[in-house]
Design a protein around this motif. Structure first.
Motif: not given
Length: 213
Positions: A31-36, A47-51, A53-57, A61-65
Motif C-alpha cells: 500500500i505504501a509503495r502505491h501511495a508514494v 490523491t484520494k484514499g480510494e485511488q 486502495a484501487h492501485a493496491a487491489g 474499507r481495508t485501506l482505512w483499517r
C-alpha cells in the motif's frame, strides 16, 4: 558512548513474526509503495484514499483499517529504513566507533540501498506538512529502540539522560543524512554508495563533535 561487552546489543533470540503478521506487513508495504507512486505522479492533495486502495487491489474499507489517513499510508516505507539502521546496530562490534561502523557498513554494502521511491518520499516531506509529520513520527518512534540498544551497549539504563541524548543525537544525524542524500539524488540519479557514505560521514562526524558554542 561506552564500549559494549558483547558484539550484539541484545543476544536474546528474536521471535519470528507470525505468518498473519508477516502478511499484514507485506500488504502495508505494498500500500505504501502505491501511495508514494500516486503522490509523486499527481501530488498529495489530489490523491484520494480510494485511488490508493484501487492501485493496491483492496477495498477502501481495508485501506482505512490499516491506516487512519492517506498520508499515513507511506509510514511503512519511512520506517523500513530506520528499522534497517537500528537492526544494523545489533552487529556493532565492541571496539569500533559508531562513525567507522556506519561508514564501513555502507561501503561494504551491508546497509540496504535506498529505493528511488523512498528518496522521492523523503524529499516530499519538505513540502508536504502531513508527510513531514509521518516522517518525524517514524523517527520519534525509533528513539526508544535506539535508547535500549545504546543502554545495552554501555551498561547504563535506557532512562539515563546521557543515553537519551546520545539516542536523540544519533536519530537526528541519521535523519539529516537521509534527507541530504535524498536531495542529492534529486539532482543526480546516479548518486549511490559513495554519496550516501559521504552524507552519513558528515552527519555522524558532526554529531560526535558536540556543540561548538
Amino acid at each position: 558512548m561506552g564500549n559494549a561487552t558483547s558484539g550484539k546489543a541484545n543476544d536474546e533470540p528474536t521471535a519470528r513474526p507470525s505468518l498473519n503478521n508477516r502478511r499484514k506487513a507485506a500488504l502495508r508495504l505494498e500500500i505504501a509503495r502505491h501511495a508514494v507512486d500516486l503522490f509523486t505522479a499527481q501530488g498529495v492533495a489530489t490523491t484520494k484514499g480510494e485511488q490508493i486502495a484501487h492501485a493496491a487491489g483492496i477495498s477502501t474499507r481495508t485501506l482505512w483499517r490499516h491506516f487512519p489517513t492517506k498520508e499515513s499510508c507511506v509510514r511503512p516505507l519511512l520506517a523500513a529504513g530506520l528499522e534497517a539502521a537500528t537492526e544494523q546496530l545489533r552487529d556493532w562490534p565492541p571496539n569500533v566507533g559508531l562513525l567507522s561502523f556506519f561508514v564501513n557498513s555502507c561501503e561494504s554494502g551491508t546497509l540496504p540501498q535506498a529505493e528511488p521511491a523512498v528518496l522521492n518520499l523523503i524529499r516530499m516531506t519538505h513540502t508536504e506538512p502531513a508527510l513531514r509529520v509521518v516522517w518525524l513520527q517514524a523517527h520519534d518512534d525509533a528513539l526508544p529502540v535506539l535508547c535500549r540498544l545504546l543502554a545495552d551497549r554501555s551498561g547504563l539504563s535506557s532512562d539515563n539522560l546521557r543515553i537519551k541524548v546520545h539516542a536523540a543525537t544519533l536519530n537526528g544525524a541519521l535523519r539529516a543524512a537521509a534527507e541530504d542524500f535524498a536531495q542529492r539524488y534529486a539532482t543526480d540519479n546516479s548518486a549511490g554508495t559513495e554519496e550516501l557514505t559521504a552524507c552519513l560521514h558528515t552527519a555522524l562526524h558532526t554529531a560526535t563533535e558536540g556543540l561548538p558554542y
